[in-house]
Write a protein that holds these residues in place. Structure first.
Motif, PDB file in Angstrom:
ATOM      1  N   VAL B 520      29.912  -9.842  12.529  1.00 22.23           N
ATOM      2  CA  VAL B 520      30.509  -8.421  11.662  1.00 22.23           C
ATOM      3  C   VAL B 520      30.153  -8.947  10.244  1.00 22.23           C
ATOM      4  O   VAL B 520      31.747  -9.438  10.467  1.00 22.23           O
ATOM      5  N   ASP B 521      29.626  -8.894   8.659  1.00 21.38           N
ATOM      6  CA  ASP B 521      29.935  -9.414   7.754  1.00 21.38           C
ATOM      7  C   ASP B 521      31.203  -7.559   7.124  1.00 21.38           C
ATOM      8  O   ASP B 521      30.103  -6.618   6.794  1.00 21.38           O
ATOM      9  N   VAL B 522      31.904  -7.673   7.230  1.00 20.03           N
ATOM     10  CA  VAL B 522      32.753  -6.480   6.159  1.00 20.03           C
ATOM     11  C   VAL B 522      31.497  -6.459   4.780  1.00 20.03           C
ATOM     12  O   VAL B 522      33.125  -7.585   3.931  1.00 20.03           O
ATOM     13  N   VAL B 523      31.858  -5.703   4.065  1.00 18.87           N
ATOM     14  CA  VAL B 523      32.402  -5.697   2.439  1.00 18.87           C
ATOM     15  C   VAL B 523      33.051  -4.446   2.260  1.00 18.87           C
ATOM     16  O   VAL B 523      32.612  -3.101   2.663  1.00 18.87           O
ATOM     17  N   THR B 524      34.286  -4.628   1.525  1.00 14.39           N
ATOM     18  CA  THR B 524      35.011  -3.284   0.624  1.00 14.39           C
ATOM     19  C   THR B 524      35.227  -3.454  -0.654  1.00 14.39           C
ATOM     20  O   THR B 524      35.082  -4.269  -0.825  1.00 14.39           O
ATOM     21  N   GLY B 525      34.804  -2.458  -0.896  1.00 18.61           N
ATOM     22  CA  GLY B 525      35.598  -2.119  -2.458  1.00 18.61           C
ATOM     23  C   GLY B 525      34.744  -2.677  -3.718  1.00 18.61           C
ATOM     24  O   GLY B 525      35.263  -3.354  -5.298  1.00 18.61           O
ATOM     25  N   ASP B 526      33.419  -2.941  -3.352  1.00 24.44           N
ATOM     26  CA  ASP B 526      32.173  -2.938  -4.713  1.00 24.44           C
ATOM     27  C   ASP B 526      31.732  -1.999  -4.117  1.00 24.44           C
ATOM     28  O   ASP B 526      30.337  -1.637  -3.848  1.00 24.44           O
ATOM     29  N   THR B 527      31.344  -1.708  -5.490  1.00 21.11           N
ATOM     30  CA  THR B 527      30.725  -0.292  -5.792  1.00 21.11           C
ATOM     31  C   THR B 527      29.571  -0.508  -6.033  1.00 21.11           C
ATOM     32  O   THR B 527      28.121   0.650  -5.823  1.00 21.11           O
ATOM     33  N   ASP B 528      28.743  -1.802  -6.076  1.00 18.31           N
ATOM     34  CA  ASP B 528      27.122  -1.863  -6.003  1.00 18.31           C
ATOM     35  C   ASP B 528      27.111  -2.076  -4.854  1.00 18.31           C
ATOM     36  O   ASP B 528      25.524  -2.169  -4.424  1.00 18.31           O
ATOM     37  N   GLN B 529      28.148  -2.786  -3.807  1.00 22.17           N
ATOM     38  CA  GLN B 529      27.328  -2.487  -2.372  1.00 22.17           C
ATOM     39  C   GLN B 529      27.709  -1.413  -1.977  1.00 22.17           C
ATOM     40  O   GLN B 529      26.430  -0.821  -0.778  1.00 22.17           O
ATOM     41  N   PHE B 530      28.633  -0.038  -2.457  1.00 22.37           N
ATOM     42  CA  PHE B 530      28.686   1.241  -1.316  1.00 22.37           C
ATOM     43  C   PHE B 530      29.116   1.793  -2.394  1.00 22.37           C
ATOM     44  O   PHE B 530      29.528   1.939  -3.264  1.00 22.37           O
ATOM     45  N   TYR B 531      28.474   3.296  -2.552  1.00 17.14           N
ATOM     46  CA  TYR B 531      28.160   4.137  -3.850  1.00 17.14           C
ATOM     47  C   TYR B 531      29.202   4.844  -3.788  1.00 17.14           C
ATOM     48  O   TYR B 531      29.813   5.418  -4.639  1.00 17.14           O
ATOM     49  N   TRP B 532      29.514   5.419  -2.346  1.00 13.56           N
ATOM     50  CA  TRP B 532      30.659   7.067  -2.522  1.00 13.56           C
ATOM     51  C   TRP B 532      31.710   6.033  -2.072  1.00 13.56           C
ATOM     52  O   TRP B 532      31.815   5.726  -1.465  1.00 13.56           O
ATOM     53  N   GLY B 533      32.911   6.678  -2.002  1.00 20.94           N
ATOM     54  CA  GLY B 533      34.032   7.513  -1.406  1.00 20.94           C
ATOM     55  C   GLY B 533      35.278   7.352  -2.592  1.00 20.94           C
ATOM     56  O   GLY B 533      34.614   7.976  -3.500  1.00 20.94           O
ATOM     57  N   ALA B 534      36.353   7.442  -1.318  1.00 22.61           N
ATOM     58  CA  ALA B 534      37.280   7.753  -1.866  1.00 22.61           C
ATOM     59  C   ALA B 534      38.633   7.005  -2.474  1.00 22.61           C
ATOM     60  O   ALA B 534      38.971   6.666  -3.090  1.00 22.61           O
ATOM     61  N   GLY B 535      38.895   6.385  -1.256  1.00 22.45           N
ATOM     62  CA  GLY B 535      39.763   5.382  -1.437  1.00 22.45           C
ATOM     63  C   GLY B 535      40.610   5.086  -0.382  1.00 22.45           C
ATOM     64  O   GLY B 535      40.842   6.103   1.062  1.00 22.45           O
ATOM     65  N   THR B 536      41.339   3.652  -0.321  1.00 24.66           N
ATOM     66  CA  THR B 536      42.163   3.537   0.255  1.00 24.66           C
ATOM     67  C   THR B 536      44.338   4.738  -0.102  1.00 24.66           C
ATOM     68  O   THR B 536      44.471   3.735  -0.643  1.00 24.66           O
ATOM     69  N   PHE B 537      44.214   5.683   0.586  1.00 24.82           N
ATOM     70  CA  PHE B 537      45.470   6.313   0.499  1.00 24.82           C
ATOM     71  C   PHE B 537      45.524   7.301   1.872  1.00 24.82           C
ATOM     72  O   PHE B 537      44.724   7.405   2.956  1.00 24.82           O
ATOM     73  N   ALA B 538      47.310   7.480   1.747  1.00 26.65           N
ATOM     74  CA  ALA B 538      47.751   8.693   2.948  1.00 26.65           C
ATOM     75  C   ALA B 538      46.604   7.611   4.203  1.00 26.65           C
ATOM     76  O   ALA B 538      46.741   9.153   4.833  1.00 26.65           O
TER      77      ALA B 538
END
Ligand code: FAD
Ligand code: FES
Ligand code: FES
Lengths: 163, 782, 292
Positions: B520-538
């Motif tokens: 399983v390859d996980v991609v995080t933090g590239d807006t071209d790979q995944f369009y929506w989200g809020a972020g890493t906090f709390a």
């Protein structure tokens, strides 16, 4: 003042490089941005964090506190040279993986360079000695415990392999 | 679904790159023709800008451009308010957000005044010296109480005061509580948190591609999607034209989610103007001013208890230092206000705070995000009450814990996520018991401590409880896709800074899809790979994005089973999905590989049936109704040198309940790291400002991060109370290690020192040997 | 945090280095270990126009004990080389005590004794040790050489008696007399940090085990290493007891005027100086007795 340039020749991980550098180019910048060996990280540029630690003639030093010009004629080792040619991890790298000794991994190259040299010199350290040897490398993520465990395990693995 | 991986200490997928120096961090981005940026920053905390002359800098060879606020024209705008004030009645909030470059006034040391773009960072820094700045220096607001006084100067002239916000939240009737109380105690507490100081500082690389009308930004942010959206709006582009990539990030801990930092605003715009790629890497000196801090609060707090030590009510009035601007709204002080209630039944609560503008760097959340401050106050109040009533410190805590049948437990007041503060689930007493047992509480108090004291050694025990609101909304999403080669790709919108998302998300998907974690390859933090989200906090990444991954993987699993059942012409119930293939139960030789199913799902001929989609993939979103509340107890045995006040930790225990655990190895690492930061906060790290707002220890030689010699070995144990708020039952854990260390140290050090002398009360954090010397000397004075 | 421009010259010999320094004077700095100079340059607190790298200069490094009366240490000797020299550490136990407190292994691999002493950080361990051990500083220039006592060499915060054209080439300690015990102790916030207070004690006993000489020097509590040997005079001719040691510690507290810093108040520093005086004198005394 006119920039003052020097031609240097040095070996990094066994490969010879020849370059012209400005006097003030820090060795850390030279490795990262001229030789594109970006595995050596920079965290403070004043000698405290240890992220930039490399080996010069086998001894761990801060590459942010050396000039590239000073590396002329020296043998350097960086994190890129640790795993062997077939991609097999060095026992210290392997132990860091096995013991979750890294989180963001930014401090990791400096720690690997410091500790591979340390374990060569002291193949059977106590935990206290490992912690002392590590104290010149800051890690903000791991709380060090797993790094310490990794080093104890790596020492043991290397002793086992040697005997 | 089988859970081969979920819950297991799976080694991390991301390690190999990081261990061999192959991971891409921001400063590793090299682009042809790239220019380098340095910021001229204010050397003084408060001044009116008379004049900035950049002409000499422009003449320096190698300098390409220099910008001041005026050059930004209409692009110059105060940043957005990240978190608007929550819906609390009577709330006062005066929004003043940071600006890209100081215009009329500078309001803290390090605020940027001008930007130099040059062929190298070396030259850019040379040119900073060429810029002449004419400033009219003003008195600085540093002290919170002075800042509110009538004679104080104002950080924001138009405001007429330094009040950033004023909030009162009430539960029950505190006056009634006092009337019934057997003991009312009041103290003043000072709690200062420091800077997160990740080993990698911040950085931005921006590349404008004029031909493609495309902006690419590499940014050490914890929230790439928000940055993308904000930048698109600012630059007059559509979101699709902006790609934000958070590469490997060398630690965040909160401040890397702040936005928009001036550098994030400036670089993309300049890159468009110059049509050249640009890089700015924050250096360590800049980091002390240019990245947000957390810093301090002063609490005047009061507790009313009955003779058994049961809490009847708490009243708290506190001041919060918000720094020169307040882009993060009220998250930090609201967290303090809410988390003060802890795991305890507090029938009456009256809490008021005033957030104060100061001429100091901006305050935004740093691991714990204000929770520490509140936990310090309640834990210390309980210790003081226990002392007065002669109750054992562990016992007074036990008596006040919320009982397990009281969940969900409403605290009535409003939390940082705008929802009423409600604890979803918990079972607090076993956590306390486990901690006491692991640290050897009774044995130490009864046998060991008296023995060591007889030898003249100052040893002390501490035990502190806390809750941690985690996993708040709004939402995250994930796209899970089976590739033709059988590998599974997982993409989410959050950024990751070492939390092991590449592995924990892989574990979740692997279990659903019957593949190995390493597949399983996980991609995080590239807006071209995944369009929506809020972020890493709390402490929300694992909870919110983790559940989204689970949902998406579940849908893909269903699709795979459906496709296979069509192929085999059998019922889905007769199929198993394991080892990267779908096979018929009992006939393992009858199988189709997942990769093949993925290919079949994208046929070259024939029509895709209406209502179905090509590809073996799914995108799902998850938004929890409210945050899940984790809890824990830390216990410590430590020793103080009675003459030098140097400290040695002899034993450290953490017992924690963060619901279902995805990967205990990663969880333990999060806790270790949190404790290390907590120890730094409690005893080593102090931002020392003078009364002019100058930071006196802006280097890692003088801002003391704990090393391997200061952080002890920790013993960890877990209790599991799943959260009912999400299908996986998980609660966040990112901040747990850091939260209760301050009160824990204060309690244990008091316990160590308070033998044969007048009692020292430790009502402040951070402590230090020098400070302990001063405090004991004051206490010893007749 | 990049250094301002400068010219870099790798000196090929001592004479070359000294003639370059004579030519460039104050504009030039020697580059030894670089562990103080390069951080200062990265912060742009130091901006030398010329950097004379002396790392390639021969015969500047090493410990020479050929003369029995003194132990000579070349200016370019690195901390790490001393740490690995068991004989040296036995002879100079102050170094054995102090070296682990100086920064971290990576820095000790580069940092030099001469660089440390020329840098003259008042919080550094070595100037106090040099003063306590009554070291002689040997100084050379293109035109001559001279030597002076360590106690006169340090003149202020980061400042020494070295003139613009001079180099510190060697320090020499008198070989410790028999029945001598020494101890260095410090309190720092973390291992490897500069001392908040450090103390070096060298004590020689006579045949009757009474103190014949006592040398005491502190770091971290003044503008230079502070020689407080005078306050130990009452110990001379006496035997070390709890009372006599306490009396000296009280004298130490009175003799210094620390200024405090971000990590420690002046009162705390004064207090610690007294605590360390008791501990270090007792330890030095123990060591002589064990050795005798
Ligand atoms: C993280 C860190 C922690 C540290 N902690 C400590 C500590 O706890 N205690 C401590 O004592 N030090 C500490 N240091 C400083 C370290 O010991 C330095 O090595 C030392 O102060 C300077 O020695 P150097 O050889 O590196 O000199 P350099 O940095 O090369 O030079 C220092 C100065 O001396 C001049 N100089 C050098 N050699 C000569 C010479 N032979 N003659 C005349 N002038 C000369 C240089 O021109 C320069 O001005 C620390 C440094 C770092 C980076
Ligand atoms: S970057 Fe060199 S020690 Fe921090
Ligand atoms: S793993 Fe992040 S700094 Fe060490």
């Amino acid at each position: 003042m006119q920039p003052d340039h020097h031609d240097i020749e040095l070996k990094v991980n066994g490969t010879t490089h020849r370059r012209g550098v400005e006097s003030r180019m820090l060795l850390s910048d030279f490795l990262r941005h001229e030789l594109l060996l970006a595995g050596t990280h920079v965290g403070c540029e004043h000698g405290v964090c240890g992220a930039c630690t490399i080996l010069v003639n086998g001894a761990p030093v801060r590459s942010c506190l050396m000039l590239a010009a000073q590396a002329n004629g020296q043998q350097l080792s960086t994190v890129e040279g640790l795993a062997n040619d077939t991609g097999e991890l060095h026992p210290v790298q392997q132990a860091m993986h096995d013991h979750h000794g890294l989180q963001c991994g930014y401090c990791t190259p400096g720690i690997l360079m410091t500790m591979t040299a340390f374990l060569k010199e002291n193949p059977a350290p106590s935990e206290e000695e490992v912690r002392e040897a590590l104290s010149g490398n800051l890690c903000r993520c791991t709380g060090y415990q797993n790094i310490v465990d990794a080093m104890m395990a790596a020492a043991q693995a290397m002793r086992a392999a040697a005997s | 679904m089988t859970t081969r991986f979920f819950g297991a200490p799976i080694k991390r997928n991301e390690d190999k790159k990081l261990l061999t120096g192959q991971a891409l961090f921001i400063d590793d981005v090299e682009l042809p023709g790239m220019l380098h940026v340095a910021f001229l920053r204010s050397q003084v905390a408060h001044a009116r800008i008379q004049h900035i002359d950049v002409s000499r800098a422009l003449k320096r060879p190698g300098v390409v451009a220099v910008f001041t606020a005026d050059d930004l024209g209409a692009y110059w705008k105060p940043g957005p308010l990240l978190v608007p004030p929550p819906p609390i009645s009577g709330i006062v909030f005066n929004q003043r957000t940071q600006v890209p470059l100081a215009k009329d006034k500078v309001r803290h040391v390090g605020e940027p005044l001008a930007i130099v773009v040059a062929e190298s960072r070396y030259i850019a820094e040379d040119a900073l010296d060429d810029i002449e700045v004419d400033l009219e220096i003003l008195r600085a607001v540093v002290d919170l109480e002075h800042g509110l006084g009538t004679s104080s100067v104002h950080v924001h002239d138009d405001l007429g005061s330094n009040i950033s916000a004023h909030v009162r939240q009430i539960k029950g009737d505190y006056r009634c509580a006092v009337a019934k109380a057997d003991l009312v105690l009041k103290r003043r507490f000072h709690y200062e948190h420091g800077i997160s100081s990740p080993i990698e500082t911040r950085g931005v690389v921006a590349q404008w591609n004029a031909r493609g009308s495309q902006m690419t930004v590499w940014d050490t942010t914890q929230a790439p999607v928000f940055i993308r959206n904000g930048l698109a709006a600012m630059l007059g582009l559509s979101e699709r034209q902006v790609r934000v990539i958070a590469p490997f990030v060398g630690g965040g801990f909160g401040p890397k989610i702040m936005m928009f930092y001036p550098e994030e605003v400036a670089l993309p715009w300049i890159s468009m103007r110059l049509n050249r790629p640009l890089k700015w890497i924050e250096d360590r000196l800049e980091h002390f001013f240019a990245t947000t801090h957390e810093r301090g609060q002063i609490h005047d707090a009061e507790i009313a208890v009955d003779s058994q030590g049961r809490i009847l009510g708490i009243k708290d009035v506190f001041l919060h230092d918000t720094g020169a601007y307040n882009p993060y709204g009220l998250t930090v002080p609201i967290n303090s206000q809410c988390t003060l209630l802890g795991p305890y039944v507090v029938p009456a609560y009256d809490s008021t705070f005033t957030a104060v503008f100061t001429n100091l760097p901006i305050v935004t959340p740093y691991r714990g995000a204000g929770r520490q401050h509140g936990v310090f106050v309640i834990e210390r109040l309980l210790d003081l009450a226990a002392g007065e009533l002669n109750i054992d410190p562990a016992e007074i805590r036990r008596r006040n814990l919320i009982p397990p049948d009281a969940f969900p437990y409403s605290n009535e007041i409003i939390y940082q996520d705008f929802q009423p503060l409600e604890y979803d689930s918990g079972n607090y007493e076993p956590v306390l018991d486990k901690a006491l047992e692991t640290v050897g509480y009774n044995h130490f108090i009864k046998h060991e401590q008296p023995k060591l004291r007889a030898q003249g050694r100052c040893v002390g025990m501490g035990v502190a409880c806390y809750v941690e609101g985690t996993g708040i909304g709004p939402y995250e999403g994930a796209k899970v896709q089976v590739q033709a080669n059988g590998k599974v790709s997982v993409a989410t919108g959050i950024g990751t800074q070492g939390q092991g998302h590449f592995t924990s998300f892989a574990q979740i998907a692997a279990d659903q899809l019957g593949v190995d974690v390493t597949e399983v390859d996980v991609v995080t933090g590239d807006t071209d790979q995944f369009y929506w989200g809020a972020g890493t906090f709390a402490s929300r990444g694992a909870v919110v994005a983790g559940n989204a991954v689970n949902e998406a993987a579940r849908v893909v699993r269903q699709k795979a089973l459906k496709l296979a059942s069509d192929a085999f012409e059998c019922s889905e119930d007769d199929l198993v999905i394991a080892d990267g293939k779908v096979s018929i139960v009992g006939i393992p030789q009858k199988f189709i590989r997942l990769g093949e199913l993925a290919q079949r799902a994208n046929p070259m001929r024939g029509a895709v049936k209406p209502g179905t989609e090509p590809g073996l993939e799914a995108t799902q979103y998850f938004g929890p109704p409210s945050g899940a509340t984790a809890n824990g107890v830390h216990a410590v045995i430590l020793e103080i040198d009675p003459l030098t006040f140097e400290l040695k930790i002899l034993k450290y225990v953490v017992v924690h309940d963060c619901g279902t655990v995805i990967n205990p190895m990663i969880l333990a690492g999060q806790i270790h790291g949190g404790v290390a930061q907590g120890i730094g906060n409690a005893f080593y790290e102090k931002l020392s400002f003078d009364d002019q707002g100058q930071l006196l220890n802006a280097s890692l030689a003088d801002y003391l991060l704990p090393t391997a010699l200061e952080v002890p070995r920790m013993e960890l144990a877990h209790i599991t109370t799943p959260s009912p708020l999400n299908p996986l039952g998980i609660k966040g854990a990112g901040e747990a290690g850091a939260i209760p260390v301050g009160p824990l140290f204060a309690q244990a050090i008091e316990n160590a020192l308070n033998v044969g002398r007048k009692k020292v009360e430790l009502l402040e954090i951070p402590l230090s040997p020098s400070r302990l010397f001063e405090l004991t000397r004051m206490a010893d004075q007749p | 945090m990049k250094p301002a421009p400068f010219n870099y010259i790798a000196a090929s010999s001592l004479a070359h280095a000294l003639s370059l320094k004579a030519e460039h004077g104050d504009e030039a700095r020697f580059l030894a270990g670089g562990q103080s100079l390069i951080p200062a340059m990265n912060f742009r607190l130091a901006r030398p126009a010329v950097l004379i790298d002396i790392n390639g200069v021969g015969h500047l490094a090493g410990v020479d004990r050929s003369n029995r009366a003194e132990i000579r240490i070349g200016a370019l000797t690195r901390y790490r080389d001393l740490e690995r020299d068991g004989d040296f550490l036995k002879a100079c136990s102050l170094f054995a005590d102090a070296l682990p407190h100086i920064a971290h292994p990576q820095i000790r691999n580069r940092g030099t004794i001469g660089g440390n002493l020329s840098h003259a950080d008042p919080a550094s361990e070595l100037p106090a040790i040099a003063v306590a051990m009554e070291a002689t500083m040997r100084i050379k220039s293109a035109t001559g050489e001279r030597q002076m006592a360590a106690s006169e060499f340090f003149v202020g915060v980061l400042s020494t008696d070295l003139q613009a054209h001079e180099m510190l080439v060697e320090i020499a300690f008198p070989t410790p007399k028999p029945r001598t015990g020494a101890c260095f102790m410090e309190v720092a916030r973390r291992r490897g940090d500069f001392a908040l207070v450090g103390i070096a004690v060298v004590m020689t006993l006579d045949d009757a085990r009474r103190c014949s000489t006592v040398r005491l020097a502190l770091c971290g509590v003044g503008e230079t290493a502070v020689d407080v040997s005078k306050v130990a005079f009452p110990l001379i001719g006496q035997s070390c007891t709890t009372e006599t040691i306490e009396a000296v510690a009280a004298g130490v507290r009175d003799a210094i005027a620390p200024s405090g810093n971000v990590h420690a108040s002046a009162d705390y520093q004064r207090h610690i100086a007294g605590v360390l005086a008791v501990r270090a004198i007792s330890a030095a005394h123990q060591r002589v007795r064990h050795a005798a």
